[in-house]
Motif scaffolding. Sequence first.
Motif, short mmCIF file in Angstrom:
data_model
loop_
_atom_site.label_atom_id
_atom_site.label_comp_id
_atom_site.label_asym_id
_atom_site.label_seq_id
_atom_site.Cartn_x
_atom_site.Cartn_y
_atom_site.Cartn_z
N ASP B 10 0.88 -1.18 0.00
CA ASP B 10 0.00 0.00 0.00
C ASP B 10 0.91 1.22 0.00
OD1 ASP B 10 -1.61 2.15 0.56
OD2 ASP B 10 -2.63 1.22 2.25
N GLN B 11 0.88 1.95 -1.11
CA GLN B 11 1.78 3.09 -1.28
C GLN B 11 1.64 4.11 -0.15
OE1 GLN B 11 4.37 3.54 -3.12
NE2 GLN B 11 3.92 4.91 -4.83
N ASP B 12 0.44 4.24 0.40
CA ASP B 12 0.17 5.28 1.39
C ASP B 12 0.36 4.81 2.83
OD1 ASP B 12 -0.55 7.07 -0.64
OD2 ASP B 12 -2.57 6.23 -0.72
N ASP B 66 5.13 -0.11 0.43
CA ASP B 66 6.03 -0.13 -0.72
C ASP B 66 5.40 -1.03 -1.78
OD1 ASP B 66 8.18 -0.27 -2.54
OD2 ASP B 66 9.65 -0.16 -0.92
N ILE B 67 5.22 -0.50 -2.97
CA ILE B 67 4.67 -1.33 -4.05
C ILE B 67 5.74 -1.61 -5.09
CG2 ILE B 67 2.31 -0.54 -3.67
CD1 ILE B 67 2.62 1.25 -6.17
N GLY B 68 6.99 -1.46 -4.71
CA GLY B 68 8.08 -1.82 -5.61
C GLY B 68 8.99 -0.68 -5.97
N GLY B 69 8.58 0.54 -5.68
CA GLY B 69 9.43 1.68 -6.00
C GLY B 69 10.63 1.82 -5.07
N GLY B 70 10.52 1.22 -3.91
CA GLY B 70 11.65 1.20 -2.98
C GLY B 70 11.62 2.29 -1.92
N GLY B 71 10.72 3.26 -2.05
CA GLY B 71 10.70 4.36 -1.09
C GLY B 71 10.37 3.90 0.32
N GLY B 72 9.36 3.05 0.46
CA GLY B 72 8.98 2.55 1.78
C GLY B 72 10.09 1.70 2.37
N SER B 73 10.73 0.90 1.53
CA SER B 73 11.84 0.06 2.02
C SER B 73 12.95 0.94 2.58
CB SER B 73 12.38 -0.81 0.89
OG SER B 73 11.41 -1.72 0.44
N ARG B 74 13.26 2.02 1.89
CA ARG B 74 14.35 2.89 2.36
C ARG B 74 13.99 3.57 3.69
NH1 ARG B 74 14.97 3.29 -3.25
NH2 ARG B 74 13.49 5.00 -3.47
N LYS B 75 12.69 3.87 3.87
CA LYS B 75 12.26 4.43 5.17
C LYS B 75 12.52 3.41 6.28
CE LYS B 75 8.44 7.31 3.50
NZ LYS B 75 6.97 7.39 3.42
N VAL B 76 12.20 2.15 6.01
CA VAL B 76 12.40 1.11 7.03
C VAL B 76 13.89 0.94 7.31
CG1 VAL B 76 12.10 -1.34 7.57
CG2 VAL B 76 10.28 -0.10 6.40
N TYR B 77 14.68 0.85 6.25
CA TYR B 77 16.13 0.71 6.42
C TYR B 77 16.68 1.84 7.30
CZ TYR B 77 16.97 -2.72 2.53
OH TYR B 77 17.04 -3.81 1.72
N ALA B 78 16.30 3.07 6.95
CA ALA B 78 16.85 4.23 7.66
C ALA B 78 16.43 4.24 9.12
CB ALA B 78 16.40 5.52 6.96
N TYR B 79 15.17 3.86 9.38
CA TYR B 79 14.68 3.84 10.77
C TYR B 79 15.43 2.78 11.58
CZ TYR B 79 11.34 3.80 14.63
OH TYR B 79 10.76 3.88 15.87
N LEU B 80 15.61 1.61 10.99
CA LEU B 80 16.32 0.54 11.69
C LEU B 80 17.75 0.96 12.02
CD1 LEU B 80 15.17 -2.61 9.69
CD2 LEU B 80 14.41 -1.90 11.94
#
Lengths: 158, 286
Positions: B10-12, B66-80
């Motif tokens: 879910d992008q949002d 994240d629907i594949g663009g990677g933005g959500g994944s990068r948020k998770v990485y940075a938070y961790l």
Amino acid sequence: MFENTSEVIGAENVLKKGGWRIRVMGPPPEIRTGCDLVIEFPLVSELEIVRTLEEAEITPLQVVAVSDGLLEPVNVFFTTDYGEFLMVQAANMKITVDKRDLTVVNISGGGCPDVPYLAAQMVGRRLDQAPEPRSIGHTLCGYALQLAFEEITRKCLP
Amino acid sequence: MSAVVGTVPDQDFPLVCGNVRVSEQNLFIDNHCVAVNRGTPALLATAAKACAFFGADPPMAYLAGDIGGGGGSRKVYAYLEQILGQCRYESITFHYIQPDVDWHNRVLFAVEDMHPRPMLIADAGFMYAAKMSGQAAAYAVFTPDMGELAFLADPEAPHPFYTRGFIFHEPHRVKELIASAYVHGNASRYLLVKGKTDIAADENGILNTVSQPVVPAMEAIGGTGDIITGLISAFTGLGKDSLTACIQASAVSRLAGKLADPDPGTRVMDIIEQIPAALKRFFEEK
């Protein structure tokens, strides 16, 4: 090379529609940044190819000359017939349809974040009404699902 | 207690961190709701049901849309990267995240600051990143299927998508592929290779196999691998050693599959709903 896989998929669509004979491949190790794809084309066509892409607002990060080292994407499919259901696998992605009404009933495999999204958009729809993975996917897993989708469509829709 | 790191389609969906609970077909984290269809929500729903069965706290979830663009994944990485050093978990499971070697390494550095160091489990995209980074040995468990095992076995392959030297559906090559994965440093301490027969292995080769009950339709159902990884996450969070967790997770997921009596069109939630009954049957039989 492009910013992300979505741009590669977009570039492939633009160039194939333009009649270019190109291939989507994997980059050699020295220029990889993650799960990458690149567009391979004859170097002699560089100017026209790049101009076509720029007109479509898909500008490559760089153009690299390579004589070998490109990785061949999967081109082998595995089919499992469950009787009322048919499953096709391409690389790490599987798509299953109900043969009675050609509804996509399951998508499995893969590990990139667009896989659950693609499944949510495609499952429950008929093969000829589901969005193609190439139109909404972003990653190598999405690209593999596109190949599986094309293969199962070829088998199920004359 | 275990933690699970992943994404939702879910992008949002914002970056969230919290305990999860399952209700009907949905997963709740704080006041956020996501459908349990497949991917990390399926893993979390499984782990939550298993923890509830044992009266334990549910897993802590770190999620972003994240629907594949990677933005959500990068948020998770940075938070961790920022917070893991202050966290304490028995195990952390990394799941559907956009593979990114640089971000993977930054998160792994943050894990090294944790005391005690948690058991690390990787599946899906994060397993791809772990292999690509050359840091596979930092992990206790990877959970590849046969195609992903071939990817681990191939020192050059950056993703299971590439055919370079590996072939799918060749279970007779499993010993060779496991050996190659360890020789090239691309395997975790234990591998649980998912397939018609689930295989637990380490650098010495095959340690255990689980092949019963047989439920052929499970191969077609999206999310069945997430069930196994969710059970491993729950079991290791409860203090089980990683090899025991792998073997028991394999057996329980097969039992849940049998209880659901699925066909290839079955949704994974129908199998997840059988997890408590499968746990009861497995541990009562033992």
